[in-house]
Design a protein around this motif. Sequence first.
Motif, PDB file in Angstrom:
ATOM      1  N   LEU A 341       0.739  -1.087   0.020  1.00 28.93           N
ATOM      2  CA  LEU A 341       0.014   0.072   0.016  1.00 28.93           C
ATOM      3  C   LEU A 341       0.758   1.371  -0.004  1.00 28.93           C
ATOM      4  CD1 LEU A 341      -2.616  -1.130   2.597  1.00 28.93           C
ATOM      5  CD2 LEU A 341      -2.607  -1.459   0.170  1.00 28.93           C
ATOM      6  N   GLU A 342       2.001   1.197   0.765  1.00 29.26           N
ATOM      7  CA  GLU A 342       2.785   2.453   0.833  1.00 29.26           C
ATOM      8  C   GLU A 342       4.330   1.909   1.076  1.00 29.26           C
ATOM      9  OE1 GLU A 342       3.071   6.986   2.429  1.00 29.26           O
ATOM     10  OE2 GLU A 342       1.447   5.747   3.091  1.00 29.26           O
ATOM     11  N   ARG A 343       5.234   2.463   0.354  1.00 30.11           N
ATOM     12  CA  ARG A 343       6.739   2.304   0.928  1.00 30.11           C
ATOM     13  C   ARG A 343       7.826   3.391   0.678  1.00 30.11           C
ATOM     14  NH1 ARG A 343       8.563  -3.190  -1.579  1.00 30.11           N
ATOM     15  NH2 ARG A 343       8.111  -4.080   0.492  1.00 30.11           N
ATOM     16  N   THR A 344       8.294   3.793   1.640  1.00 24.41           N
ATOM     17  CA  THR A 344       9.209   5.231   1.672  1.00 24.41           C
ATOM     18  C   THR A 344      10.296   5.047   2.682  1.00 24.41           C
ATOM     19  OG1 THR A 344       8.957   7.380   1.433  1.00 24.41           O
ATOM     20  CG2 THR A 344       7.571   6.369   3.015  1.00 24.41           C
ATOM     21  N   VAL A 345      10.772   6.056   2.884  1.00 31.92           N
ATOM     22  CA  VAL A 345      12.195   6.167   3.914  1.00 31.92           C
ATOM     23  C   VAL A 345      11.521   7.156   4.858  1.00 31.92           C
ATOM     24  CG1 VAL A 345      14.403   6.697   4.272  1.00 31.92           C
ATOM     25  CG2 VAL A 345      13.594   5.327   2.224  1.00 31.92           C
ATOM     26  N   VAL A 346      11.735   7.066   5.937  1.00 32.41           N
ATOM     27  CA  VAL A 346      11.388   7.873   7.072  1.00 32.41           C
ATOM     28  C   VAL A 346      12.729   7.817   8.187  1.00 32.41           C
ATOM     29  CG1 VAL A 346       8.959   7.471   7.076  1.00 32.41           C
ATOM     30  CG2 VAL A 346      10.538   6.134   8.538  1.00 32.41           C
ATOM     31  N   ASP A 347      12.700   8.883   8.746  1.00 28.13           N
ATOM     32  CA  ASP A 347      13.944   9.453   9.679  1.00 28.13           C
ATOM     33  C   ASP A 347      13.850   8.302  10.917  1.00 28.13           C
ATOM     34  OD1 ASP A 347      14.680  11.275   8.207  1.00 28.13           O
ATOM     35  OD2 ASP A 347      13.528  12.728   9.181  1.00 28.13           O
ATOM     36  N   ARG A 348      12.736   8.069  11.484  1.00 29.69           N
ATOM     37  CA  ARG A 348      12.727   7.110  12.683  1.00 29.69           C
ATOM     38  C   ARG A 348      11.782   6.150  12.806  1.00 29.69           C
ATOM     39  NH1 ARG A 348      12.761  12.473  13.614  1.00 29.69           N
ATOM     40  NH2 ARG A 348      10.397  12.511  13.854  1.00 29.69           N
ATOM     41  N   LYS A 349      11.998   5.134  13.396  1.00 28.69           N
ATOM     42  CA  LYS A 349      10.871   4.037  13.422  1.00 28.69           C
ATOM     43  C   LYS A 349       9.625   4.535  14.254  1.00 28.69           C
ATOM     44  CE  LYS A 349      12.626   1.745  17.821  1.00 28.69           C
ATOM     45  NZ  LYS A 349      13.255   0.641  18.201  1.00 28.69           N
TER      46      LYS A 349
END
Length: 353
Positions: A341-349
């Motif tokens: 549904l969505e896949r990206t990069v984030v800074d923190r878990k």
Amino acid sequence: MSTIPEKDLPPGRHRVLREHLMREITNETSDTSETDKANETPSPVRPPFWRRPAFVAPVAAAALSVAVVVGASVTRDAASDGPPSPHSAPSDRPERRSSESAARLLERVAVAAGKLPSGVEGDEFVYTKSDHYHWKMDPDKTVSDCPRTLEGHAYGVQERWESVDGQHVGLSREHRSGGGVVERPIAEQLPGKNTVNFYEQAEELPTDTDGMHRWLYGLDPGEKASGKRPADVAAFKKAGALLTGNLLPTKTAAALYRAVSKIPGLIVLEGARDAAGRTGVAVAMDGVAAIGFGQGESRSELIFDEKTLDYLGESTVNLAAPKDRCDALAAGDLVGSVAILERTVVDRKGEQP
């Protein structure tokens, strides 16, 4: 959080519900007639339990399109008169053979993948939101004279935060279809021998077509594929696992798509479906069960958005007609599916896009 309106049941589910309701009405009428004659109170009939969870796809990052989807699962009480029948009419099964070749489609997908933005840091996390569906068997239960129960099971939406460099503890958050949220840590990862366990390991994969083709088949430099069917099936499954389980660097993804196009036995299907109910164009291989069970009468599909060519997910579809009334899957029914549904990069878990 915004309220998401419910959608209609997936293809074929209305018919199943209607047939079940008519059976219950018939049984109730029959029981009432017998009761009037005997002046007795009939025993209550416990209806089967129906679940209709809603699956919500948020606004996607560059890799995926927006989707709001609703899944459905059905269970059957062990005291009822037969297994569930989630069959859909032929008109409800939209899969159809495309005139486009797999090589042509995958080249278009590779070009689109090469245009996606890149740039990932080691202390960041790959965020993936996915929807899972599996048709399961329970050999410990019987339904009437059928040897086991069979039921569609929506596992619910899962969110994962996986360390880019594999050196940080991540997080898994499961939104169960029956309600409730379960969180578990994702341990630090070591590089897999035949699998990719984190983004920086994916960066080490070949970025040329021939090199990626050798990796899919497990070949040494200069070694050629055997040309045998089991090797082709294994390569196709390996490609699907890599796509479904990982965010890939753009050059790596482009090389993978072009390498997959060299696998013999591929077909292209329009109207392929994933666990979230979305349809797209798929590169598929008959006789393969990458997700769920299957003994040669199934097909596995790698599904892409028809317009953006983003990777939507992977499905295994049953190809065989029911052998008898205890055989609950019709030709065209999903055996298992994972929808990204969505896949990206984030800074923190724990951080959501």
